[in-house]
Design a protein around this motif. Structure first.
Motif, PDB file in Angstrom:
ATOM      1  N   ARG A   1     -28.385 -85.919  31.929  1.00 20.64           N
ATOM      2  CA  ARG A   1     -28.563 -84.481  32.190  1.00 20.64           C
ATOM      3  C   ARG A   1     -27.220 -83.765  32.167  1.00 20.64           C
ATOM      4  O   ARG A   1     -27.106 -82.661  31.620  1.00 20.64           O
ATOM      5  CB  ARG A   1     -29.259 -84.271  33.538  1.00 20.64           C
ATOM      6  CG  ARG A   1     -30.744 -84.619  33.532  1.00 20.64           C
ATOM      7  CD  ARG A   1     -31.442 -84.065  34.769  1.00 20.64           C
ATOM      8  NE  ARG A   1     -30.920 -84.649  36.004  1.00 20.64           N
ATOM      9  CZ  ARG A   1     -31.407 -85.751  36.565  1.00 20.64           C
ATOM     10  NH1 ARG A   1     -32.415 -86.398  35.994  1.00 20.64           N
ATOM     11  NH2 ARG A   1     -30.888 -86.207  37.680  1.00 20.64           N
ATOM     12  N   ALA A   2     -26.210 -84.399  32.744  1.00 18.69           N
ATOM     13  CA  ALA A   2     -24.876 -83.795  32.754  1.00 18.69           C
ATOM     14  C   ALA A   2     -24.306 -83.716  31.344  1.00 18.69           C
ATOM     15  O   ALA A   2     -23.666 -82.724  30.962  1.00 18.69           O
ATOM     16  CB  ALA A   2     -23.939 -84.603  33.657  1.00 18.69           C
TER      17      ALA A   2
ATOM     18  N   ILE B   1     -18.241 -84.719  32.260  1.00 18.39           N
ATOM     19  CA  ILE B   1     -19.624 -85.189  32.370  1.00 18.39           C
ATOM     20  C   ILE B   1     -19.801 -85.979  33.661  1.00 18.39           C
ATOM     21  O   ILE B   1     -20.790 -85.803  34.386  1.00 18.39           O
ATOM     22  CB  ILE B   1     -19.999 -86.041  31.143  1.00 18.39           C
ATOM     23  CG1 ILE B   1     -20.011 -85.165  29.880  1.00 18.39           C
ATOM     24  CG2 ILE B   1     -21.362 -86.709  31.338  1.00 18.39           C
ATOM     25  CD1 ILE B   1     -20.153 -85.951  28.591  1.00 18.39           C
ATOM     26  N   ALA B   2     -18.857 -86.854  33.954  1.00 22.48           N
ATOM     27  CA  ALA B   2     -18.924 -87.646  35.183  1.00 22.48           C
ATOM     28  C   ALA B   2     -18.899 -86.739  36.412  1.00 22.48           C
ATOM     29  O   ALA B   2     -19.634 -86.964  37.378  1.00 22.48           O
ATOM     30  CB  ALA B   2     -17.760 -88.639  35.222  1.00 22.48           C
TER      31      ALA B   2
ATOM     32  N   VAL C   1     -20.618 -89.019  39.390  1.00 24.07           N
ATOM     33  CA  VAL C   1     -20.465 -90.476  39.283  1.00 24.07           C
ATOM     34  C   VAL C   1     -19.052 -90.807  38.832  1.00 24.07           C
ATOM     35  O   VAL C   1     -18.297 -89.941  38.367  1.00 24.07           O
ATOM     36  CB  VAL C   1     -21.476 -91.074  38.273  1.00 24.07           C
ATOM     37  CG1 VAL C   1     -22.902 -90.752  38.691  1.00 24.07           C
ATOM     38  CG2 VAL C   1     -21.208 -90.573  36.857  1.00 24.07           C
ATOM     39  N   ASN C   2     -18.702 -92.068  38.960  1.00 23.98           N
ATOM     40  CA  ASN C   2     -17.431 -92.552  38.449  1.00 23.98           C
ATOM     41  C   ASN C   2     -17.456 -92.543  36.924  1.00 23.98           C
ATOM     42  O   ASN C   2     -18.440 -92.942  36.309  1.00 23.98           O
ATOM     43  CB  ASN C   2     -17.183 -93.980  38.972  1.00 23.98           C
ATOM     44  CG  ASN C   2     -15.797 -94.480  38.637  1.00 23.98           C
ATOM     45  OD1 ASN C   2     -15.435 -94.612  37.479  1.00 23.98           O
ATOM     46  ND2 ASN C   2     -15.013 -94.751  39.672  1.00 23.98           N
TER      47      ASN C   2
ATOM     48  N   GLY D   1     -21.507 -96.804  26.743  1.00 17.53           N
ATOM     49  CA  GLY D   1     -20.428 -97.163  25.827  1.00 17.53           C
ATOM     50  C   GLY D   1     -19.478 -96.024  25.508  1.00 17.53           C
ATOM     51  O   GLY D   1     -18.573 -96.181  24.688  1.00 17.53           O
ATOM     52  N   GLY D   2     -19.680 -94.863  26.135  1.00 14.44           N
ATOM     53  CA  GLY D   2     -18.785 -93.740  25.887  1.00 14.44           C
ATOM     54  C   GLY D   2     -19.521 -92.491  25.436  1.00 14.44           C
ATOM     55  O   GLY D   2     -20.753 -92.410  25.474  1.00 14.44           O
ATOM     56  N   LYS D   3     -18.733 -91.504  24.992  1.00 17.48           N
ATOM     57  CA  LYS D   3     -19.291 -90.193  24.635  1.00 17.48           C
ATOM     58  C   LYS D   3     -20.245 -90.282  23.447  1.00 17.48           C
ATOM     59  O   LYS D   3     -21.295 -89.639  23.427  1.00 17.48           O
ATOM     60  CB  LYS D   3     -18.142 -89.226  24.336  1.00 17.48           C
ATOM     61  CG  LYS D   3     -18.572 -87.783  24.200  1.00 17.48           C
ATOM     62  CD  LYS D   3     -17.391 -86.825  24.255  1.00 17.48           C
ATOM     63  CE  LYS D   3     -16.589 -86.855  22.980  1.00 17.48           C
ATOM     64  NZ  LYS D   3     -15.628 -85.716  22.900  1.00 17.48           N
ATOM     65  N   GLN D   4     -19.900 -91.077  22.441  1.00 21.09           N
ATOM     66  CA  GLN D   4     -20.767 -91.219  21.272  1.00 21.09           C
ATOM     67  C   GLN D   4     -22.112 -91.825  21.668  1.00 21.09           C
ATOM     68  O   GLN D   4     -23.173 -91.397  21.179  1.00 21.09           O
ATOM     69  CB  GLN D   4     -20.091 -92.097  20.227  1.00 21.09           C
ATOM     70  CG  GLN D   4     -20.996 -92.487  19.051  1.00 21.09           C
ATOM     71  CD  GLN D   4     -21.381 -91.298  18.207  1.00 21.09           C
ATOM     72  OE1 GLN D   4     -20.560 -90.768  17.483  1.00 21.09           O
ATOM     73  NE2 GLN D   4     -22.635 -90.865  18.303  1.00 21.09           N
TER      74      GLN D   4
END
Length: 212
Positions: free
Chosen positions: A26-27, A45-46, A51-52, A61-64
């Motif tokens: 959602r973020a 985003i975190a 969240v951490n 696995g990351g932004k992608q």
């Protein structure tokens, strides 16, 4: 007396992890919608998700990976589109609802259209181009069947429908100033739908009285 803490079960851990994944998604949707893929940051985003930052890498696995999962979900939902046999009027109304009720999803589409995409070349995919071609052919059939006017080309009808659908997101101040309504409101959807259908119905046939 010391109270012994109950051990957390595997099911509870799984449920907590799923809730965390959903908060992150959602973020990410909010961040990508507001800033595009290039402008979005995993730290932001975190922070939105509470969240951490390392949990984004752990779960996606990351932004992608976040973008890939969001697009997979969007595709699975069918974007709220009606079945192909629906009338053009019903189809356009459904597209307006699906787009303007979920503006952050639609903003991601706009960012991709502007070339803000991590994929090779960015912009529109071959699958999306094929969907457009299929849509134009369906419009051509609707015109042949007399459902809508054949005065405008099917390509222009498609372009006009897209413009009316995404204008509230791309040019919200212009839409509000021109029509005097909230661009994301039901009032806008009603105006856009009714006016487009008025154009595509063509001129009303002359009455017998008018011909005398």
């Amino acid at each position: 007396m010391t109270t012994r803490r109950r051990a957390v079960t595997e099911d509870e851990r799984g449920t907590a992890a799923e809730r965390t994944r959903e908060r992150i998604l959602r973020a990410a949707l909010e961040e990508f919608g507001a800033k595009g893929y290039s402008g979005a940051r995993t730290a932001a985003i975190a922070a939105r998700a509470g969240v951490n930052q390392q949990l984004i890498s752990y779960h996606f696995g990351g932004k992608q990976g976040l973008l890939t999962e969001l697009r997979r979900r969007w595709t699975e939902t069918g974007a709220g589109l009606p079945p192909p046999e629906s009338s053009f009027a019903d189809s356009f109304a459904a597209v307006l609802d699906a787009t303007l009720e979920r503006p952050q999803w639609a903003r991601m589409v706009l960012w991709q259209a502007l070339g803000d995409d991590p994929g090779e070349g960015g912009g529109m995919s071959n699958a999306q181009r094929e969907q457009l071609r299929d849509g134009i052919e369906r419009l051509r059939r609707r015109q042949r069947d007399g459902e809508i006017s054949d005065a405008p080309s099917p390509e222009f009808v498609m372009l006009l429908a897209y413009a009316l659908t995404f204008a509230p997101l791309a040019l919200p101040d212009h839409v509000a100033a021109i029509l005097g309504v909230d661009p994301l409101s039901e009032d806008y959807r009603r105006i856009a739908h009714d006016q487009l259908m008025t154009l595509l119905r063509g001129p009303a046939p002359a009455s017998d009285d008018a011909c005398r």
